[in-house]
Design an enzyme around this catalytic site. Structure first.
Site, PDB file in Angstrom:
ATOM      1  N   CYS A 123       0.828  -1.196   0.000  1.00  0.00           N
ATOM      2  CA  CYS A 123       0.000   0.000   0.000  1.00  0.00           C
ATOM      3  C   CYS A 123       0.875   1.264   0.000  1.00  0.00           C
ATOM      4  CB  CYS A 123      -0.979  -0.028   1.156  1.00  0.00           C
ATOM      5  SG  CYS A 123      -2.345   1.169   0.973  1.00  0.00           S
ATOM      6  N   HIS A 224      -3.677  -4.875   0.665  1.00  0.00           N
ATOM      7  CA  HIS A 224      -3.183  -5.304   1.981  1.00  0.00           C
ATOM      8  C   HIS A 224      -3.251  -6.828   2.102  1.00  0.00           C
ATOM      9  CE1 HIS A 224      -2.651  -1.483   4.195  1.00  0.00           C
ATOM     10  NE2 HIS A 224      -3.506  -1.027   3.305  1.00  0.00           N
ATOM     11  N   GLU A 226      -1.692  -8.725   4.090  1.00  0.00           N
ATOM     12  CA  GLU A 226      -1.635  -9.180   5.491  1.00  0.00           C
ATOM     13  C   GLU A 226      -3.019  -9.396   6.077  1.00  0.00           C
ATOM     14  OE1 GLU A 226      -2.213  -4.767   5.938  1.00  0.00           O
ATOM     15  OE2 GLU A 226      -1.161  -6.101   4.554  1.00  0.00           O
TER      16      GLU A 226
END
Length: 276
Positions: A123, A224, A226
């Site tokens: 990001c 993202h 994660e």
């Protein structure tokens, strides 16, 4: 950071950039290194050790020291990159400047590229990479694209479908074609930085991933990963590259040691306690 390059059994060490933020715990209200747990969970679940990297004074000097102990670097998400870095006037909705983090991450990125350390941008990390290589950003996508699809607010990640280009390093990790991702950003790439190859876009044309061609590992995504514990492929790719980098360092250290030993004179017999 102390580095033991010669230890072949040590797991790769991956550094993750952070902010210094005010944090409260019990009676304490102090500045602390802050990063959501999902980031370092993703690294450790992928087989590496995670180290947090908060901004530091004298960033170039600190980065040079820190990078000696790293096998991989992740430029994490966060607030907007300063528009002054790419020669733009500040938009009213651009986040307040965080010059300490910008300077720190630019120093880490430059040092990692000099050493060939694998880099993964997430990001903000993609945006910083793009700016570092001479690119620019859209400061507020709802004005540029007429949509709020990338940041719906309230701490809720939007889901978007990106199209991954075949024949890219990114496609080698997640496959070519459509991929559903988690988005939370209101800025994005405008002019692409020098040398970067766009590897994924959304249907409105917004850049969603970039990489640098060549042997060095440098991949960045606008989303993202994660946030998706069921899909660690991007982190596994970074950790695999970090392991290869680490192996090359161990081999280089071993070769240097052998060359040093081969060039040394043999000890004389009198120094071994044997009569001449």
């Amino acid at each position: 950071m102390v580095s033991n390059v010669s230890d072949p059994d040590r797991t790769p060490v991956v550094g993750l950039t952070t902010y210094l933020e005010r944090a409260k715990q019990g009676v304490w209200d102090v500045r602390a290194s802050f990063l959501p747990q999902q980031y370092f969970d993703s690294v450790t679940a992928s087989g590496a050790s995670a180290v947090l990297l908060p901004p530091q004074p004298r960033p170039e000097q600190a980065a040079a020291a820190v990078l000696e102990g790293l096998d991989g670097l992740i430029l994490t998400g966060g607030l907007d990159v300063q528009p002054e870095l790419y020669g733009a006037e500040r938009h009213p909705l651009t986040d307040p400047a965080r010059a300490d983090r910008d300077a720190w991450e630019l120093a880490l990125l430059a040092g990692a590229r000099e050493r060939g350390i694998p880099v993964f941008g997430i990001c903000r990390g993609l945006q910083l990479l793009n700016v570092a290589l001479g690119g620019t950003l859209h400061q507020h996508l709802p004005e540029a694209l007429g949509t709020e699809r990338y940041r719906i607010g309230g701490g809720v990640f939007a889901e978007n479908v990106v199209e991954v280009d075949a024949g890219t390093r990114l496609a080698g990790l997640v496959g070519a074609g459509p991929l559903t991702v988690h988005s939370y950003h209101h800025q994005g790439v405008d002019r692409v930085g020098d040398g970067l190859v766009v590897t994924a876009r959304t249907d409105d044309g917004l850049v969603q991933a970039v990489e640098l061609p060549g042997d060095d590992y440098l991949v960045a995504v606008q989303w993202h990963p994660e946030e998706n514990a069921e899909d660690r492929r991007l982190f596994l790719g970074l950790v695999a590259a970090a392991a290869r980098y680490r192996a090359s360092r161990v081999e280089g250290a071993s070769s240097a040691g052998e060359a040093s030993g081969a060039g040394a004179p043999a000890p004389s017999s009198e120094h071994q306690g044997v009569p001449a």
